[in-house]
Structure formats: structure tokens, C-alpha cells
Motif scaffolding. Structure first.
Motif, short mmCIF file in Angstrom:
data_model
loop_
_atom_site.label_atom_id
_atom_site.label_comp_id
_atom_site.label_asym_id
_atom_site.label_seq_id
_atom_site.Cartn_x
_atom_site.Cartn_y
_atom_site.Cartn_z
N UNK A 194 22.60 26.55 -95.22
CA UNK A 194 22.24 25.54 -94.24
C UNK A 194 20.75 25.57 -93.94
N UNK A 195 20.19 26.78 -93.83
CA UNK A 195 18.76 26.89 -93.56
C UNK A 195 17.93 26.37 -94.72
N UNK A 196 18.36 26.67 -95.94
CA UNK A 196 17.64 26.16 -97.11
C UNK A 196 17.70 24.64 -97.18
N UNK A 197 18.87 24.08 -96.90
CA UNK A 197 19.02 22.63 -96.91
C UNK A 197 18.25 21.98 -95.76
N UNK A 198 18.13 22.71 -94.64
CA UNK A 198 17.36 22.19 -93.52
C UNK A 198 15.90 21.98 -93.90
N UNK A 241 11.34 17.55 -95.30
CA UNK A 241 10.57 16.64 -96.13
C UNK A 241 10.74 15.20 -95.68
N UNK A 242 11.95 14.84 -95.26
CA UNK A 242 12.19 13.49 -94.75
C UNK A 242 11.43 13.25 -93.45
N UNK A 243 11.38 14.28 -92.60
CA UNK A 243 10.70 14.15 -91.32
C UNK A 243 9.22 13.87 -91.52
N UNK A 244 8.62 14.49 -92.54
CA UNK A 244 7.18 14.33 -92.78
C UNK A 244 6.84 13.01 -93.48
N UNK A 273 1.89 20.93 -104.40
CA UNK A 273 2.82 21.58 -103.47
C UNK A 273 4.14 21.92 -104.16
N UNK A 274 4.60 21.06 -105.06
CA UNK A 274 5.81 21.35 -105.82
C UNK A 274 5.60 22.57 -106.72
N UNK A 275 4.49 22.58 -107.45
CA UNK A 275 4.20 23.72 -108.34
C UNK A 275 4.01 25.01 -107.54
N UNK A 276 3.41 24.91 -106.34
CA UNK A 276 3.16 26.10 -105.53
C UNK A 276 4.45 26.80 -105.12
N UNK A 334 7.78 30.73 -93.89
CA UNK A 334 6.81 29.81 -93.30
C UNK A 334 6.13 28.98 -94.38
N UNK A 335 5.71 29.64 -95.45
CA UNK A 335 5.02 28.93 -96.52
C UNK A 335 5.93 27.92 -97.22
N UNK A 336 7.20 28.28 -97.39
CA UNK A 336 8.14 27.34 -97.99
C UNK A 336 8.28 26.09 -97.13
N UNK A 337 8.38 26.29 -95.82
CA UNK A 337 8.49 25.16 -94.90
C UNK A 337 7.22 24.30 -94.96
N UNK A 338 6.05 24.94 -94.97
CA UNK A 338 4.78 24.20 -95.03
C UNK A 338 4.68 23.39 -96.31
N UNK A 339 5.07 24.00 -97.44
CA UNK A 339 5.00 23.28 -98.71
C UNK A 339 5.98 22.12 -98.76
N UNK A 340 7.16 22.33 -98.20
CA UNK A 340 8.13 21.24 -98.17
C UNK A 340 7.64 20.09 -97.30
#
Length: 439
Positions: free
Chosen positions: A60-64, A69-72, A103-106, A122-128
Motif C-alpha cells: 500500500x505504501x509503495x502504491x501510495x 505522481x498524480x498529485x504533482x 528522474x525515472x533513471x535515477x 524520501x528520495x523515492x517520494x521526491x523522484x516520483x
């Protein structure tokens, strides 16, 4: 004001081909990114970046993070929409593409939670979020460049090509994951093989950037820049505020996209959980059906765009919109038969109708707005609809069927498609419109 595109002085064939190729490269990368992240979020990203909870919590956290990405996306649409109307389409076409690809490659080289702790999360969330932000501006730039370059009598056909980037991107993602899983089975895939799927974005990024940086600015935008009246209008307020101050085309666009977006996610995302969980289909059979349906969807988009140049945007969109209303109960009945051929037929026909509806919308939406705020208005429609319709659609459908049964999901799809029908029916016809004189 005379447009070099609409009134005889046309860009070179080579220039237009570069615009089309660059727009398609971005669209394919965009949807490849979306599909890859969704597949890997449901398999490996949870344990690697969200350890400590149960498997369900990790999932659920990973899917969140996928939902972030939709929010941004609307934020990216607003920012790049304003900048694109002020400084031009080409700079945004290049900037958004670089942001999206890097960002995808990162993500493919990101350390895991076990390596750097909470900073990995945190970095995964920022990149997404960066992916979503870039995507919010990228799609509008791609569609606008093709629409403003293309000849008016074939605008529907040409604009449908960047719109049709979703099916090839989805198929490419499915093929890449399948091949990587076969080459690096078991623990090898979970430990590092998954990274290759994200790093595939690198060659796509290089090719797309090389194409896009050689594209010339939209002739329609250049013509608008030359007008003192247009410049004065841009200085008064941002193009985003100007688009919102004339809400009718924005509301028509959002209404059209509501049912179209929801139909897309019902036929491509929700159906996987619905068919496997409730009717015993194997996941492989359903994924294969959805993959083949992507081919039908692609054909529908290109065919629908071409048809809209002949019969008009409204007719070309109303016919598949009404067909989707009628097909909704038929589709659910076909899935409930527990027959694989019937499942294939139901998903493929639904995807074909959706493609026929989505194909003409790219040209139609750009034709709703004048040049001085076309980028902002189009982005508000494309990305605003994604967060209110596309993002929650699979979750709403799952909740409805769990709580009230399949009939409510049918009602949800029919109601939202009916809103789309009304939005298109009450809008003006835009086929062949002079983009310089929309206002």
C-alpha cells in the motif's frame, strides 16, 4: 493575424517529422514510466523502500507513492503551462522531457532503505513527485506542438499520435519486465534486476532529447508573439488565471475527460484485480488480454483522430462515448462468464471504443483555447482530470464492488460516461478552426 501554418506558409516536412517524433518519444517514455512503476511497486519496491510493516502495508505504501505522481501532475501543468505560454512550447518540451527521463533513471540507481535508511524512502517520494511534475507539463507541450505545426485539415489525425503514446508505452513496459524477469529470475530480479527496467529510460531519454532539441518553435506561437495586443494581454495576468477566468472551455474539457479517464483505468487497471480476484482468471491471462487491448486502443486513437478530420470532432467523440455507455454492462457480463475468450473480447472492444474517444480529444482540447493561454488551458484540462478522475478510479471501483457489488461499478462507469456525452454534445465544433483566431 495570419498564421504561417493555417494560411499557406507551412513548416518543412522534415521539421514537422521532428516535432511528431519528439512528441511521440516523450509520450511513450511517459507511459512506460507509469506502467513500470506500477508493476514494480506491486512486486519489489515495497520491501526495498518501506520495510518494517506487513506485506500488505509495504504494498500500500509503495502504491501510495505512485499516487503522489498524480498529485504533482496538475502543479506541473500549471507551472509549465504558464511558462509555455510566456516563453514558448519548445523550451518546455525539452525541459519536461529531461526532468521526466532523468528522474525515472535515477530511481534505477537509488540506494534502498537497508543502505541509507529513511532517506531512501524520501528520495523515492521526491523522484516520483518530480516525475509527476514533469509529466504534468510534458504532455501538453507535446500535443500543442503537433497541433500547432500540423495542417488544419489533418490536425485531428496528427495530434492523435502523441495521444496514442500510452499503448506502446504500456506494451513496452510489459515486455521489458517480462524479459528482465526471465534473464534474472528469483532473487536476482528482486535484488538488482528491477533497476534495469528504470534504466531503460536512459536510451529513450537520449534519443528523445536529440530529436526535441532540434525542433523549431511552434509557428502559431511565433505569430502570436509578434502581436502587440497578445504581448499586452500576457503582461496583465498569467495565462493560467486567464484560462480560469473564461471557464467554459475548461469545464467542457474536464467533463469530456472525466468519463474517458475513468473508462481507461477500468479497462486496463481495475479489470486485472476484478477478473483475478472474483472470477478465478489467471493473472497471466488478464495481463495478456490488457496488453493486446493496448494494440486495439492504439488503432482506435489513430483511427478516431483521422475520422474526426472527416466528420468533425463532436461526432467522432460522441459515437464512441455513447458506445462506452452501452458497452459497460456487456463488458461486466463477459467477465462474469469466466471465459478467457469472452474476457479478451470485452477488454479489447472497450479499449477500442476508448481509443476512438481519446484520439480526437487531443486536437479538440487544443482548439478550445486561444494561443495566448492554450498551453495553460490544455494542461488544466489534461492534468486536472487525471487527479479527479483517473487517479482514484481503480480505488473507487474496488471499493464499490467490495461494498455494493458489480452493479454499482457499472453505474459509476455509465454515469461518468454520460457526463462526457453531455460535455461533448454541448461544446462547439472545432474541426479545421484557425488556431490564430480562437478567442
Amino acid at each position: 493575424m495570419v498564421s504561417p501554418v493555417d494560411h499557406g506558409v507551412r513548416p518543412s516536412t522534415t521539421g514537422f517529422r521532428r516535432v511528431l517524433a519528439g512528441s511521440m518519444a516523450g509520450a511513450v517514455l511517459e507511459w512506460y514510466d507509469f506502467a513500470i512503476y506500477g508493476v514494480l511497486a506491486a512486486t519489489v519496491l515495497g520491501p526495498l523502500f518501506f520495510p518494517g510493516g506487513s506485506g500488505v502495508v509495504q504494498l500500500l505504501l509503495a502504491l501510495a507513492t505512485q499516487g503522489l505522481g498524480f498529485v504533482a501532475r496538475p502543479l506541473g501543468g500549471v507551472v509549465f503551462g504558464h511558462l509555455g505560454d510566456k516563453f514558448g512550447r519548445k523550451p518546455m518540451l525539452v525541459t519536461t522531457f529531461l526532468l521526466l527521463g532523468t528522474s525515472t533513471a535515477a530511481i534505477g540507481v537509488l540506494p534502498t532503505y537497508h543502505q541509507i535508511g529513511i532517506w531512501a524512502t524520501v528520495l523515492l517520494v521526491v523522484l516520483r513527485m518530480t516525475q509527476g511534475f514533469a509529466l504534468g507539463g510534458e504532455f501538453g507541450a507535446a500535443v500543442l506542438m503537433v497541433s500547432e505545426y500540423g495542417e488544419p485539415k489533418r490536425r485531428g489525425f496528427w495530434a492523435s499520435w502523441p495521444q496514442a503514446g500510452a499503448p506502446p508505452g504500456t506494451v513496452l513496459a510489459t515486455v521489458v519486465v517480462t524479459v528482465i524477469a526471465a534473464l534474472f529470475p528469483g532473487d536476482a530480479f528482486d535484488e538488482w534486476g528491477w533497476r534495469v527496467a528504470f534504466l531503460v529510460a536512459v536510451p529513450l531519454l537520449v534519443i528523445g532529447f536529440w530529436i526535441r532539441r532540434s525542433v523549431e518553435e511552434s509557428p502559431v506561437f511565433q505569430a502570436a508573439q509578434a502581436g502587440a495586443e497578445q504581448r499586452a494581454a500576457r503582461q496583465k495576468k498569467s495565462s493560467v488565471l486567464e484560462a480560469l477566468s473564461r471557464p467554459r472551455p475548461v469545464l467542457h474539457g474536464l467533463g469530456m475527460r472525466l468519463g474517458e479517464n475513468i473508462a481507461f483505468y477500468i479497462y486496463t487497471v481495475f479489470v486485472i484485480a476484478y477478473a483475478t480476484r472474483y472470477f478465478g482468471y489467471s493473472r497471466g491471462d488478464v495481463v495478456l488480454a490488457v496488453t493486446f487491448a493496448s494494440v486495439c486502443q492504439f488503432a482506435g486513437m489513430i483511427g478516431g483522430g483521422h475520422w474526426s478530420d472527416r466528420v468533425g470532432r463532436k461526432t467522432a467523440m460522441l459515437v464512441p462515448a455513447v458506445a462506452l455507455v452501452v458497452w459497460a454492462p456487456v463488458f461486466f457480463w463477459m467477465v462474469q462468464t469466466s471465459s478467457v475468450p469472452m474476457l479478451w473480447l470485452g477488454v479489447c472492444v472497450g479499449a477500442l471504443f476508448h481509443g476512438m474517444l481519446a484520439g480526437p480529444e487531443a486536437a479538440w482540447i487544443t482548439e478550445l483555447f486561444p494561443t495566448r493561454y492554450r498551453y495553460a488551458g490544455s494542461s488544466l484540462v489534461f492534468q486536472g482530470s487525471s487527479i479527479v478522475a483517473g487517479a482514484p478510479a481503480p480505488l473507487i471501483a474496488v471499493w464499490l464492488i467490495d461494498s455494493f457489488g458489480a452493479g454499482t461499478v457499472i453505474g459509476y462507469l455509465v454515469l461518468t460516461m454520460a457526463i462526457t456525452v453531455v460535455a461533448v454534445a454541448t461544446s462547439r465544433e472545432t474541426k479545421g478552426v484557425d488556431l490564430d483566431r480562437v478567442g
